[in-house]
Design a protein around this motif. Structure first.
Motif, PDB file in Angstrom:
ATOM      1  N   GLN A 110       9.465   9.705  -6.023  1.00 48.91           N
ATOM      2  CA  GLN A 110      10.369  10.116  -4.945  1.00 48.91           C
ATOM      3  C   GLN A 110      11.803  10.018  -5.451  1.00 48.91           C
ATOM      4  OE1 GLN A 110       9.662   8.184  -1.205  1.00 48.91           O
ATOM      5  NE2 GLN A 110       7.455   8.102  -1.494  1.00 48.91           N
ATOM      6  N   GLY A 111      12.290  11.093  -6.033  1.00 48.62           N
ATOM      7  CA  GLY A 111      13.653  11.102  -6.546  1.00 48.62           C
ATOM      8  C   GLY A 111      13.849  10.011  -7.576  1.00 48.62           C
ATOM      9  N   GLN A 112      14.912   9.241  -7.407  1.00 46.66           N
ATOM     10  CA  GLN A 112      15.200   8.179  -8.354  1.00 46.66           C
ATOM     11  C   GLN A 112      14.592   6.845  -7.937  1.00 46.66           C
ATOM     12  OE1 GLN A 112      19.452   8.088  -8.755  1.00 46.66           O
ATOM     13  NE2 GLN A 112      19.538   9.985  -9.934  1.00 46.66           N
ATOM     14  N   LEU A 113      13.946   6.812  -6.748  1.00 44.52           N
ATOM     15  CA  LEU A 113      13.390   5.543  -6.277  1.00 44.52           C
ATOM     16  C   LEU A 113      12.074   5.216  -6.967  1.00 44.52           C
ATOM     17  CD1 LEU A 113      14.180   5.704  -2.463  1.00 44.52           C
ATOM     18  CD2 LEU A 113      15.271   4.296  -4.207  1.00 44.52           C
ATOM     19  N   LEU A 114      11.202   6.231  -7.103  1.00 48.99           N
ATOM     20  CA  LEU A 114       9.913   6.005  -7.763  1.00 48.99           C
ATOM     21  C   LEU A 114       9.774   6.966  -8.934  1.00 48.99           C
ATOM     22  CD1 LEU A 114       7.290   5.553  -4.891  1.00 48.99           C
ATOM     23  CD2 LEU A 114       8.444   3.803  -6.232  1.00 48.99           C
ATOM     24  N   GLU A 115       9.525   6.423 -10.105  1.00 50.93           N
ATOM     25  CA  GLU A 115       9.340   7.267 -11.278  1.00 50.93           C
ATOM     26  C   GLU A 115       7.870   7.473 -11.608  1.00 50.93           C
ATOM     27  OE1 GLU A 115      11.513   5.587 -14.483  1.00 50.93           O
ATOM     28  OE2 GLU A 115      13.476   5.825 -13.517  1.00 50.93           O
ATOM     29  N   ASP A 116       7.000   6.596 -11.115  1.00 52.32           N
ATOM     30  CA  ASP A 116       5.573   6.679 -11.427  1.00 52.32           C
ATOM     31  C   ASP A 116       4.755   6.595 -10.142  1.00 52.32           C
ATOM     32  OD1 ASP A 116       5.670   6.540 -14.427  1.00 52.32           O
ATOM     33  OD2 ASP A 116       6.638   4.627 -13.959  1.00 52.32           O
ATOM     34  N   ASP A 117       3.488   7.026 -10.236  1.00 53.35           N
ATOM     35  CA  ASP A 117       2.559   6.868  -9.128  1.00 53.35           C
ATOM     36  C   ASP A 117       2.228   5.393  -8.932  1.00 53.35           C
ATOM     37  OD1 ASP A 117       2.403   9.614  -8.776  1.00 53.35           O
ATOM     38  OD2 ASP A 117       0.681   9.834 -10.116  1.00 53.35           O
ATOM     39  N   VAL A 118       2.033   5.007  -7.690  1.00 51.34           N
ATOM     40  CA  VAL A 118       1.646   3.632  -7.392  1.00 51.34           C
ATOM     41  C   VAL A 118       0.722   3.643  -6.189  1.00 51.34           C
ATOM     42  CG1 VAL A 118       3.665   3.254  -5.910  1.00 51.34           C
ATOM     43  CG2 VAL A 118       2.495   1.298  -6.918  1.00 51.34           C
ATOM     44  N   THR A 119      -0.268   2.784  -6.194  1.00 58.08           N
ATOM     45  CA  THR A 119      -1.181   2.630  -5.062  1.00 58.08           C
ATOM     46  C   THR A 119      -1.075   1.203  -4.563  1.00 58.08           C
ATOM     47  OG1 THR A 119      -2.706   4.252  -6.003  1.00 58.08           O
ATOM     48  CG2 THR A 119      -3.572   2.831  -4.264  1.00 58.08           C
ATOM     49  N   VAL A 120      -0.888   1.062  -3.248  1.00 59.44           N
ATOM     50  CA  VAL A 120      -0.728  -0.269  -2.671  1.00 59.44           C
ATOM     51  C   VAL A 120      -1.644  -0.409  -1.451  1.00 59.44           C
ATOM     52  CG1 VAL A 120       1.656  -0.546  -3.447  1.00 59.44           C
ATOM     53  CG2 VAL A 120       1.198   0.456  -1.200  1.00 59.44           C
ATOM     54  N   LEU A 121      -2.068  -1.642  -1.216  1.00 57.27           N
ATOM     55  CA  LEU A 121      -2.759  -1.995   0.019  1.00 57.27           C
ATOM     56  C   LEU A 121      -1.731  -2.609   0.953  1.00 57.27           C
ATOM     57  CD1 LEU A 121      -5.204  -2.634   1.857  1.00 57.27           C
ATOM     58  CD2 LEU A 121      -5.493  -4.762   0.553  1.00 57.27           C
ATOM     59  N   VAL A 122      -1.617  -2.067   2.173  1.00 60.77           N
ATOM     60  CA  VAL A 122      -0.719  -2.614   3.179  1.00 60.77           C
ATOM     61  C   VAL A 122      -1.584  -3.250   4.263  1.00 60.77           C
ATOM     62  CG1 VAL A 122       1.164  -2.177   4.787  1.00 60.77           C
ATOM     63  CG2 VAL A 122       0.963  -0.798   2.698  1.00 60.77           C
ATOM     64  N   GLU A 123      -1.627  -4.601   4.258  1.00 61.95           N
ATOM     65  CA  GLU A 123      -2.367  -5.327   5.289  1.00 61.95           C
ATOM     66  C   GLU A 123      -1.414  -5.658   6.429  1.00 61.95           C
ATOM     67  OE1 GLU A 123      -5.234  -8.479   3.758  1.00 61.95           O
ATOM     68  OE2 GLU A 123      -3.905  -8.173   2.031  1.00 61.95           O
ATOM     69  N   VAL A 124      -1.759  -5.218   7.615  1.00 61.02           N
ATOM     70  CA  VAL A 124      -0.919  -5.439   8.782  1.00 61.02           C
ATOM     71  C   VAL A 124      -1.518  -6.553   9.636  1.00 61.02           C
ATOM     72  CG1 VAL A 124      -0.118  -4.428  10.960  1.00 61.02           C
ATOM     73  CG2 VAL A 124       0.032  -3.119   8.831  1.00 61.02           C
ATOM     74  N   PHE A 125      -0.710  -7.558   9.908  1.00 60.98           N
ATOM     75  CA  PHE A 125      -1.114  -8.662  10.773  1.00 60.98           C
ATOM     76  C   PHE A 125      -0.259  -8.591  12.042  1.00 60.98           C
ATOM     77  CE2 PHE A 125      -1.807  -9.932   6.372  1.00 60.98           C
ATOM     78  CZ  PHE A 125      -3.163 -10.246   6.400  1.00 60.98           C
ATOM     79  N   ALA A 126      -0.801  -7.900  13.022  1.00 58.72           N
ATOM     80  CA  ALA A 126      -0.095  -7.728  14.288  1.00 58.72           C
ATOM     81  C   ALA A 126      -0.376  -8.918  15.194  1.00 58.72           C
ATOM     82  CB  ALA A 126      -0.542  -6.436  14.966  1.00 58.72           C
TER      83      ALA A 126
END
Length: 381
Positions: free
Chosen positions: A180-196
């Motif tokens: 994403q423009g200059q913010l991300l130069e490489d692909d990345v995969t993340v798990l986002v665990e939400v604790f509501a």
């Protein structure tokens, strides 16, 4: 992580390394959703589950390895030839599991995240599954702050924004992010665990059916409140399993208490002087479920009174009355199961029909639209 938090805290406070196995993604009939967690203690103790028993043995071995080496692993499990019974999912599902060591060096934000979960403060935990950052790197995200990091400020900023979007809807998800423009130069995969925060169930009417409904509500994971205007009946002694018992007129209490899109309201008063003004407030609010007890005749009279009070068709369409699914229930306990079944069916999009009459996956709520890639998820340290 919520389901294993008590044991995890005990090991953390003792300064002992342990391991967490977390479901990152599922396909087809995988038995547990993303975010389901199993912990392996330093003494070999196991708490929680990632698959209902199918691949626990393999995850346990990975957990022991993570404790011994301090390295994280990301593995895919599914049915595969002769190994299906030993380490696969005989139900035909596929799931990705992240197994990470937990100690002060590998999970520095653990205590802050655990404190937020215990305090019912919304928090998201972002963990790297693949990309330029090490597998298992973590970032904790709250509405107005972050802690930890993934090794790159640009990556932290992107995933924090994505995590806050998931916090808003209360959803745990695996995200694949591209440059994403200059913010991300490489692909990345993340798990986002939400604790509501724990969702609320409010039961109106301190009757015997309410006692059974409180018990079922606790089993489903709700923070349960009982409200009745009669102090003789609304007592903690009569409802020991309720989180709180309130003596107040139901409509007045509902008007001043916190209700959101995950709140369920069970109106068991079946008395017009209580339930009509209460339902006026309930059906104009954001609650996920509004159910009211009573006969067909009671329901028809209730709807007439609500129309006279100014409620329209869209508001009345939200009313689940008579409350519950048709299970042939008679006793308070059976009725409570009927109510719980309707709440789950509405939340998960189920039809309430016998599974034996249906074709296709039984865990439709866990499906992902995209099939898993042909290559395995891989592992790493």
């Amino acid at each position: 992580m919520r389901e294993v938090l008590a044991d995890a805290r005990r090991w953390w406070e003792a300064g002992e390394r342990f391991a967490l196995g977390t479901v990152a993604a599922t396909w087809r009939s995988a038995p547990r959703p993303a975010g389901a967690t199993m912990a392996v203690g330093p003494d070999g103790t196991v708490v929680g589950s990632v698959s209902g028993g199918c691949v626990e043995g393999a995850v346990y071995e990975l957990g022991q390895e993570a404790i011994a080496t301090g390295e994280a692993h990301f593995e895919r499990f599914g049915v595969s030839d002769d190994d299906a019974i030993a380490v696969g999912l005989v139900c035909g599902g596929i799931l990705d599991v992240l197994v990470t060591p937990v100690d002060a060096a590998s999970f520095p934000v653990f205590e802050a995240v655990a404190d937020s979960i215990d305090a019912d403060r919304a928090v998201a935990l972002v963990t790297v599954l693949a990309g330029p950052a090490p597998i298992g790197a973590r970032l904790a995200v709250w509405a107005d702050e972050t802690a930890g990091g993934l090794g790159d400020p640009g990556l932290d900023a992107v995933v924090a924004a994505e995590a806050r979007a998931l916090l808003a809807v209360g959803e745990t998800r695996t995200l694949a992010l591209g440059p994403q423009g200059q913010l991300l130069e490489d692909d990345v995969t993340v798990l986002v665990e939400v604790f509501a925060p724990t969702p609320r169930m409010i039961v109106f009417g301190a009757i015997d059916f309410a006692r059974a409904t409180v018990r079922v509500g606790k089993v489903l994971g709700y923070h349960v409140t009982v409200c009745d205007a009669r102090p003789l009946f609304a007592t903690p002694q009569r409802f020991p399993e309720a989180d709180e018992v309130v003596v107040d007129w139901p409509h007045r209490y509902l008007g001043r208490t916190e209700v959101d899109e995950r709140t369920v309201l069970c109106v068991l008063t079946h008395d017009p002087k209580f339930d009509v003004p209460l339902l006026e407030v309930a059906l104009r609010g954001p609650a996920a479920y509004v159910g009211a007890m009573g006969s067909r005749r009671t329901h028809a009279d209730r709807v007439r009174r609500l129309r006279e009070a100014g409620l329209g068709d869209d508001e009345l369409a939200r009313l689940r009355s008579p409350i519950g699914l048709d299970l042939g229930a008679r006793t308070p306990e059976e009725t409570a199961v009927s109510i719980a079944a309707e709440i789950v069916s509405l939340h998960r999009g189920g039809g309430g029909r016998p599974l034996t009459d249906l074709d296709g996956p039984i865990h439709s709520g866990l499906l992902r639209a995209d099939p898993p890639p042909d290559s395995p998820a891989g592992s790493g340290g």
